[in-house]
Write an enzyme that holds these catalytic residues in place. Structure first.
Site, short mmCIF file in Angstrom:
data_model
loop_
_atom_site.label_atom_id
_atom_site.label_comp_id
_atom_site.label_asym_id
_atom_site.label_seq_id
_atom_site.Cartn_x
_atom_site.Cartn_y
_atom_site.Cartn_z
NE ARG A 167 37.71 -5.74 21.92
CZ ARG A 167 37.85 -7.07 22.37
NH1 ARG A 167 38.96 -7.68 22.78
NH2 ARG A 167 36.90 -7.59 23.32
CB SER A 215 31.30 -3.54 23.62
OG SER A 215 30.46 -4.57 24.13
#
Ligand SMILES: Cc1cc2nc3c(=O)[nH]c(=O)nc-3n(C[C@H](O)[C@H](O)[C@H](O)COP(=O)(O)OP(=O)(O)OC[C@H]3O[C@@H](n4cnc5c(N)ncnc54)[C@H](O)[C@@H]3O)c2cc1C
Length: 264
Positions: A167, A215
């Site tokens: 990420r 998420s």
């Protein structure tokens, strides 16, 4: 400033509610909201507005704006930056292109390598910035190179030179204006199987009928955030009333349908 940017084809909005531009449907007004349609307009924009006075927004599917809004300029890439073209096993696209459109192009041309992106909403710029993907497969796996603007300088950065991680991309302070994905020619059946499995898992675990950003949390090394939340009894915890059903329906008709239909 408004006249100059408008003359370059930019769409300039004042006091634009940010709730209209993100999947959470939350956020007060931005002083200015500017849609930039091409590279000449982007170069001019960067000469006028200092780096710390604007924020680049993609599809708004991974962002929570304050009710106070944003004191400065929110920028979105449109027009030429949404274009997608294909050359053999490579896809060239603008930073504002929808990831679902890129995936569709890949699928229609029998190219594989982007299956981890199934069901991820938003733009190519947003996906590369956050290195979107699943737990083990990320969009960076398919990136060949990225064109970025940083401090008025335009640069092409290859995947080898980028600092992709879980990420993160190292492009967090840049504008991602273009990307090239390097894919593989493969049998459609295998690709479709992986897409279907990923999509099925997503439909079982994510509330697509509600405003959300998927998420939200990053998993710490070796842990699953979902499991940790359950263990401390926070699953289902709600503060305040949450969004109304009207908002959820609007969200679903805009994003849920696109997710189910566009990407297949
Ligand atoms: C239902 C649902 C499911 C999701 N599932 C997943 C998932 O499985 N995996 C996953 O990783 N994410 C997931 N997400 C989160 C989100 O869709 C991704 O992170 C997506 O890649 C964000 O793209 P965006 O264009 O919407 O970015 P935005 O939310 O607009 O922005 C996110 C960040 O990217 C930056 N950014 C955007 N465009 C550019 C650009 N051109 N240049 C530089 N920086 C830019 C922004 O400044 C911001 O910091 C999900 C979201 C939803 C709603």
């Amino acid at each position: 400033m408004i006249e100059l940017l408008s003359s370059l084809g930019c769409r300039v909005l004042k006091d634009e509610p940010l709730s209209m531009h993100c999947s959470f449907k939350i956020g007060g007004p931005a002083d200015f909201f500017i849609e930039i349609p091409n590279e000449p307009a982007l170069s001019e924009f960067l000469k006028i507005i200092p780096d710390d006075r604007f924020y680049i927004l993609g599809g708004g599917t991974n962002i929570l704006f304050s009710d106070e809004g944003y004191r400065g300029t929110i920028v979105r890439l449109t027009g030429d930056f949404k274009k997608i073209s294909i050359s053999r096993d490579e896809i060239l696209c603008g930073g504002g292109a929808l990831l679902s459109d890129v995936l569709k192009t890949a699928y229609e041309n029998d190219l594989t390598g982007l299956e981890c992106a199934i069901g991820i909403l938003g733009t190519v710029g947003g996906a590369i910035c956050g290195n979107a993907g699943g737990r083990d497969k990320w969009i960076s796996d398919a990136v060949k190179s990225v064109e970025v603007y940083e401090n008025l300088k335009r640069e092409f950065i290859s995947r080898e030179k980028a600092v992709f991680g879980y990420r993160k991309s190292g492009f967090e302070n840049c504008i991602i204006s273009k990307a090239i994905f390097s894919l593989k020619e493969d049998i459609k059946k295998d690709s479709l199987k992986e897409i279907s499995e990923n999509m099925q898992k997503r439909l079982e675990t994510q509330p697509l009928n509600m405003p959300n950003v998927g998420s939200v949390f990053k998993n710490p090394d070796g842990f699953s955030v979902g499991k940790l939340i359950e263990e401390v009894g926070l699953k289902g915890k709600c503060v305040g009333k949450g969004a109304g059903f009207g908002t959820s329906r609007k969200f679903y008709s805009k994003y849920g349908e696109a997710l189910l239909q566009k990407t297949f």
